[in-house]
Design an enzyme around this catalytic site. Structure first.
Site, PDB file in Angstrom:
ATOM      1  N   HIS A 205      36.115  47.031  49.129  1.00 43.24           N
ATOM      2  CA  HIS A 205      34.768  46.756  48.632  1.00 43.24           C
ATOM      3  C   HIS A 205      34.910  46.190  47.225  1.00 43.24           C
ATOM      4  CE1 HIS A 205      33.511  49.188  51.971  1.00 43.24           C
ATOM      5  NE2 HIS A 205      32.251  49.258  51.589  1.00 43.24           N
ATOM      6  N   GLU A 208      29.931  44.454  45.149  1.00 40.77           N
ATOM      7  CA  GLU A 208      28.678  44.964  45.744  1.00 40.77           C
ATOM      8  C   GLU A 208      27.717  45.197  44.572  1.00 40.77           C
ATOM      9  OE1 GLU A 208      29.001  48.838  47.604  1.00 40.77           O
ATOM     10  OE2 GLU A 208      27.021  48.694  48.534  1.00 40.77           O
ATOM     11  N   ASP A 286      27.094  48.172  57.585  1.00 42.03           N
ATOM     12  CA  ASP A 286      27.514  49.080  56.504  1.00 42.03           C
ATOM     13  C   ASP A 286      27.307  50.546  56.880  1.00 42.03           C
ATOM     14  OD1 ASP A 286      28.721  49.601  54.088  1.00 42.03           O
ATOM     15  OD2 ASP A 286      27.035  48.990  52.836  1.00 42.03           O
ATOM     16  N   ASP A 287      26.087  51.056  56.719  1.00 41.86           N
ATOM     17  CA  ASP A 287      25.764  52.458  57.041  1.00 41.86           C
ATOM     18  C   ASP A 287      24.434  52.460  57.788  1.00 41.86           C
ATOM     19  OD1 ASP A 287      27.871  53.997  55.324  1.00 41.86           O
ATOM     20  OD2 ASP A 287      27.042  52.483  53.972  1.00 41.86           O
TER      21      ASP A 287
HETATM   22  N1  HPA Z   1      29.764  50.935  49.235  1.00 39.89           N
HETATM   23  C1  HPA Z   1      30.743  51.731  48.823  1.00 39.89           C
HETATM   24  N2  HPA Z   1      31.099  52.820  49.473  1.00 39.89           N
HETATM   25  C2  HPA Z   1      30.490  53.116  50.610  1.00 39.89           C
HETATM   26  C3  HPA Z   1      29.470  52.331  51.090  1.00 39.89           C
HETATM   27  C4  HPA Z   1      29.096  51.175  50.372  1.00 39.89           C
HETATM   28  O1  HPA Z   1      28.182  50.401  50.712  1.00 39.89           O
HETATM   29  N3  HPA Z   1      29.052  52.912  52.237  1.00 39.89           N
HETATM   30  C5  HPA Z   1      29.815  53.998  52.448  1.00 39.89           C
HETATM   31  N4  HPA Z   1      30.689  54.138  51.454  1.00 39.89           N
HETATM   32 ZN    ZN Z   2      30.552  49.528  52.812  1.00 37.12          ZN
END
Ligand code: HPA
Ligand code: ZN
Length: 346
Positions: A205, A208, A286-287
Site C-alpha cells: 500500500h 492512499e 479493499d474492505d
Molecule cells: N489501507 C491500509 N491498510 C488496510 C486497508 C487500507 O485500505 N484495509 C485494511 N487494511
Molecule cells: Zn487495502
C-alpha cells in the site's frame, strides 16, 4: 482487443457486471460482514462492544484510514478457529463469483491474529482450504498474499515471515498495509529484500493517504510489482511517468477512497485521469463489508460518477488479469474469456 464498441449508457451496468474480472486488492478480514461478526462472536463466546448488527453498522462512519482500522481490527477479533477463517473467505468467494470475479488475490493480516494467540497454521490452513473449495465449487481461482502491519516493527515482520515459511507454498506474495502516514515503505527494506530472495511476489500500500514519496520508495527500495491504491501519485508528474513506463499496476479502490474521505465524492475521484495518463489501473473493493460494496458496486458506482465508458471497462478488466500473479497461459485464458464477453455483448 483494441477497439471496443460503444455501449448504450443503460446497458453499461450489465456489461460491468457480466465481464469476467480479477480482484487484486481485497483484505479478507475486510469482507467480514456484521452478521458474520455476530455469528462468530456467539460461536466463540467472544464479547464485542456492540449490541446489534445495526449498531455495529452505524459505527461505520469513517473520517480517515485510522478511524476505519480501529473498527476493522475489533471486527477481526472474533476469528479464532480454522473454520472461522474458512467461513469468512468462503463467504467472500460466493460474493466474488456473483460479480463474475474469476480470479482473486486475497490479502490477510496474520499479525492481527497471532497477537491474540491464534496460530499461523489456523489462519493459513483455513484460508487456503477456502481457496481450494472456491475453485472446485465456484470456479473462482484464489490465492493468498500475506501482509505485514506497517504500524508494527520490521523485527515483528521478520518474526511473522519466519512463522509463515512452513506454509510458503500456500502464499504467492507479500504486502504491506495498516496505517500509512509515518510508516514509510523503507521501514521494511530488509524484510522485503528477504522476501524477494525467497521468491515471493511483492506489493505494498502506498499513496492512499501518504505522499508520492512513499510510492517512490515502495518501487525503488521495496521493489514491489504493484502499488496498492497509489492515487496520490497524481500529485507527481515524474512518478506518473515512471508508473506508466514500467507498467506498474495500481490497485485502485474507489468506494474505499470515498468512505475514508480520500476524495470528497466519487465524481472527484482521479481514476479517469490515471487511466488517461496511461497507467495500468485496476478496480478493487479493499474492505467490501465496511465500505459499502463488492466489486460490481465499485465498478457501477464509479462509472456512473466519473463517466467512464465501455472502452475503459475493457481496459480495467484486462489490466486486472495482466497485473495478476498467475502464469502466462492462465492469463491468456482469462483474457480470451474477457474478449469473448465483449465480442458477444449486445
Ligand atoms: N489501507 C491500509 N491498510 C488496510 C486497508 C487500507 O485500505 N484495509 C485494511 N487494511
Ligand atoms: Zn487495502
Amino acid at each position: 482487443m483494441n477497439h471496443v464498441k460503444p455501449v448504450a449508457a443503460n446497458r453499461l451496468p450489465d456489461l460491468l457486471r457480466t465481464m469476467p474480472k480479477a480482484e487484486l486488492h481485497i483484505h479478507i478480514e475486510g469482507s467480514l460482514e456484521p452478521e458474520l461478526i455476530f455469528a462468530l462472536a456467539q460461536r466463540n463466546n467472544i464479547t464485542i462492544p456492540y449490541s446489534s448488527v445495526a449498531e455495529l453498522r452505524q459505527a461505520y462512519a469513517f473520517t480517515n484510514l485510522q478511524s476505519f482500522l480501529d473498527i476493522y481490527y475489533a471486527g477481526a477479533s472474533v476469528l479464532l478457529k480454522e473454520q472461522d477463517f474458512y467461513d469468512m473467505a468462503s463467504a467472500y468467494f460466493v460474493r466474488a463469483a456473483a460479480d463474475n470475479v474469476i480470479h482473486a488475490e486475497l490479502f490477510f493480516d496474520p499479525q492481527t491474529h497471532t497477537a491474540r494467540g491464534v496460530s499461523m497454521d489456523v489462519v493459513i490452513n483455513g484460508l487456503h482450504r477456502a481457496c481450494v473449495d472456491a475453485q472446485a465449487e465456484l470456479g473462482v481461482n484464489g490465492s493468498l498474499i500475506m501482509c505485514f502491519l506497517r504500524h508494527l516493527s520490521e523485527q515483528e515482520a521478520f518474526e511473522t515471515l519466519e512463522q509463515a515459511l512452513p506454509y510458503r507454498d500456500k502464499i504467492i506474495g507479500i504486502g504491506l498495509d495498516s496505517g500509512e502516514v509515518g510508516n514509510p515503505p523503507e521501514k521494511f527494506a530488509r524484510v522485503f529484500a528477504r522476501c524477494r530472495e525467497l521468491g515471493f511476489h511483492l506489493v505494498a500500500h502506498a499513496g492512499e493517504e501518504g505522499p508520492p514519496a512513499y510510492v517512490w520508495t515502495a518501487l525503488d527500495v521495496l521493489k514491489v510489482e504493484r502499488i496498492d491504491h497509489g492515487v496520490q501519485s497524481s500529485k507527481d508528474a515524474a512518478l506518473l511517468q515512471r508508473l506508466a513506463t514500467d507498467r506498474i499496476a495500481l490497485t485502485v479502490c474507489p468506494l474505499s477512497n470515498l468512505k475514508l474521505c480520500v476524495f470528497p465524492d466519487l465524481a472527484s475521484h482521479n481514476i479517469k485521469h490515471l487511466l488517461d495518463t496511461g497507467l495500468a489501473v485496476t478496480v478493487n473493493s479493499d474492505d467490501p463489508a465496511y465500505f459499502g460494496g463488492y466489486m460490481n458496486d465499485n465498478f457501477t458506482q464509479t462509472f456512473v460518477a466519473t463517466g467512464l465508458q465501455a472502452q475503459q471497462a475493457y481496459t480495467l478488466a484486462r489490466n486486472s488479469f495482466e497485473a495478476s500473479f498467475i502464469d502466462a497461459s492462465a492469463k491468456r485464458r482469462y483474457i480470451d474469456q474477457l474478449d469473448a464477453c465483449f465480442a458477444t455483448f449486445a
